[in-house]
Design an enzyme around this catalytic site. Structure first.
Site, PDB file in Angstrom:
ATOM      1  N   ASP A  58      36.511  50.706  44.047  1.00  0.00           N
ATOM      2  CA  ASP A  58      36.131  52.098  43.841  1.00  0.00           C
ATOM      3  C   ASP A  58      34.661  52.337  44.176  1.00  0.00           C
ATOM      4  O   ASP A  58      34.299  53.307  44.835  1.00  0.00           O
ATOM      5  CB  ASP A  58      36.386  52.515  42.391  1.00  0.00           C
ATOM      6  CG  ASP A  58      37.841  52.363  42.006  1.00  0.00           C
ATOM      7  OD1 ASP A  58      38.678  52.152  42.906  1.00  0.00           O
ATOM      8  OD2 ASP A  58      38.137  52.442  40.795  1.00  0.00           O
ATOM      9  N   TYR A 118      47.877  46.938  32.569  1.00  0.00           N
ATOM     10  CA  TYR A 118      46.937  46.425  33.578  1.00  0.00           C
ATOM     11  C   TYR A 118      46.567  44.980  33.254  1.00  0.00           C
ATOM     12  O   TYR A 118      46.631  44.092  34.110  1.00  0.00           O
ATOM     13  CB  TYR A 118      45.694  47.314  33.613  1.00  0.00           C
ATOM     14  CG  TYR A 118      44.641  46.900  34.613  1.00  0.00           C
ATOM     15  CD1 TYR A 118      44.752  47.268  35.952  1.00  0.00           C
ATOM     16  CD2 TYR A 118      43.544  46.138  34.228  1.00  0.00           C
ATOM     17  CE1 TYR A 118      43.784  46.898  36.875  1.00  0.00           C
ATOM     18  CE2 TYR A 118      42.569  45.759  35.140  1.00  0.00           C
ATOM     19  CZ  TYR A 118      42.695  46.149  36.462  1.00  0.00           C
ATOM     20  OH  TYR A 118      41.726  45.767  37.360  1.00  0.00           O
TER      21      TYR A 118
HETATM   22 MG    MG Z   1      37.590  54.732  36.976  1.00  0.00          MG
END
Ligand code: MG
Ligand code: ADP
Length: 388
Positions: free
Chosen positions: A177, A229
């Site tokens: 990201d 996750y």
């Molecule tokens: Mg995030």
């Protein structure tokens, strides 16, 4: 907010802090075209910068204090002292931990960074799997980089932001990201090798091929997400250990089948199967884009979704509904993007089918009693930059 075309601009900053900023910076959210749950397996990802950004107006401070304010959050200015910029106790609560973590990471890496006043405005929806958190971190890092003349490049800033998110905020995310927010360029996807931390810009000229990429924010986030996750990550680690490799990235594509046959545990086998096939789908997507043939990416997106839904098991009813409805309405391909259990999906459509597909998805959501999804066009945009 009435700040016109420059929402985090000098006027808004002055209204909060009573003085002019030194500059205004922006960093985008991202969607990952393909390569899901591969980043923590040292694999490949292919993110695209969104037009939506987090903007920061900023000025340095001589006293070492960090003051942050976000138009998206009630509660006013948060002031942090240098003593608070240590991870753990006393913890920095709430959203301010993201910019505070960035300053902490920069100082921890030995950079001479003083204090700062920062005012943020973001158009990246938060918690939608479009990485508003990385946009916030990276815009902070870029502003501090330039205010203090650190001269750090995008890759270095991205790694420091990942460290801030992992160790200061306490979210165990990969580096995709932040690298996307820092390093993307317009008209391209970023082919990132998460082991080597090397990348290449891959042309994604969709309009030239009569194509559109849509993001559909389902607006849902299921509580399952965080636990699942951690569980999937653990399954991948068990798989790598069973195969005697440092990371699943190390299994060559032509040995994938025999590797899977060596894994006894069914859940681990399915998780590993997803990661191995997903890395291969990223490579094939890059080859198709390099060859100037983006329409052939459609089936790879859909295959990614099937694998995430059936083998990695991180989809949910709303994401499946987007994908199934879009495909039935004539999309070339569709898949969930981001961690799963809600968030957003991506749809590749021919220009002429854009309205029909968007409406079909909205109608299907209304019929199923879900809240209306947000459908928007993804034009691969620029990474972090100075605006003013
Ligand atoms: Mg995030
Ligand atoms: P995502 O990155 O997918 O949007 P995350 O849960 O990782 O979701 O990050 C969302 C969090 O980031 C928010 O809860 C908030 O703490 C912080 N955040 C993001 N954008 C802003 C903003 N403009 N102002 C303040 N905090 C923000």
């Amino acid at each position: 907010m009435g700040q016109g075309a420059d929402p985090a601009g000098p006027r808004a900053f002055r209204a909060v802090y009573g003085a002019a900023p030194d500059g205004v910076w922006a960093a985008p959210g991202r969607v990952n075209l393909i390569g899901e749950h591969t980043d923590y397996n040292d694999g490949f990802v292919l993110p695209v910068a969104l037009p939506q950004t987090c903007q920061a107006a900023a000025a340095p401070r001589r006293d070492g204090l960090l003051r942050v304010h976000s138009s998206g959050v009630p509660g006013g200015v948060v002031t942090l002292t240098p003593e608070q910029l240590v991870p753990g106790e006393p913890a920095v609560e709430g959203w301010a931990a993201y910019p505070a973590g960035v300053l902490w990471a920069l100082r921890g890496a030995g950079h001479q960074v003083g204090g700062a006043d920062l005012h943020f405005v973001s158009t990246v929806p938060a918690g939608a799997g479009l990485s508003s958190s990385a946009a916030l971190e990276v815009v902070t890092a870029l502003a501090l980089n330039e205010l203090y003349g650190l001269g750090l490049g995008g890759g270095a800033l991205a790694r420091l932001c990942q460290r801030a998110e992992n160790e200061f905020v306490g979210v165990p995310s990969g580096v995709m990201d932040q690298t996307a927010a820092a390093c993307c360029v317009p008209g391209h996807a970023l082919f990132l090798d998460t082991r080597e931390l090397s990348w290449r810009q891959v042309p994604l000229a969709l309009p030239a091929h009569g194509l559109r990429l849509l993001a559909v924010d389902t607006g849902v986030r299921h509580a399952l997400a965080d636990g699942a996750y951690a569980e999937r990550r653990a399954a991948c680690e068990r798989g790598a250990a069973a195969l005697g490799v440092a990371a699943l990235r190390d299994v060559p594509p032509d040995e994938a089948q025999s590797a899977l046959e060596r894994i006894a545990d069914r859940d681990v086998r399915r998780a590993v199967g997803h990661v191995l096939t997903e890395n291969e789908r990223v490579r094939r997507t890059v080859r198709a884009l390099d060859a100037g043939d983006p329409a052939t990416v459609g089936p790879l997106l859909t295959a990614s979704h099937t694998s995430l839904r059936d083998d990695f098991r991180v989809s949910c009813a709303e994401l499946d509904l987007v994908v199934d409805t879009a495909l039935a309405a004539g999309a070339l391909g569709a898949r969930m993007t981001g961690g799963g259990f809600g968030g957003s999906a991506l749809v590749l459509v021919e220009e002429g089918a854009r309205e029909r597909v968007g409406e079909a998805v909205s109608d299907a959501f209304a019929r199923a009693g879900h809240q209306p999804p947000r459908v928007f066009d993804v034009e691969p945009g620029p990474g972090a930059r100075r605006l003013v």
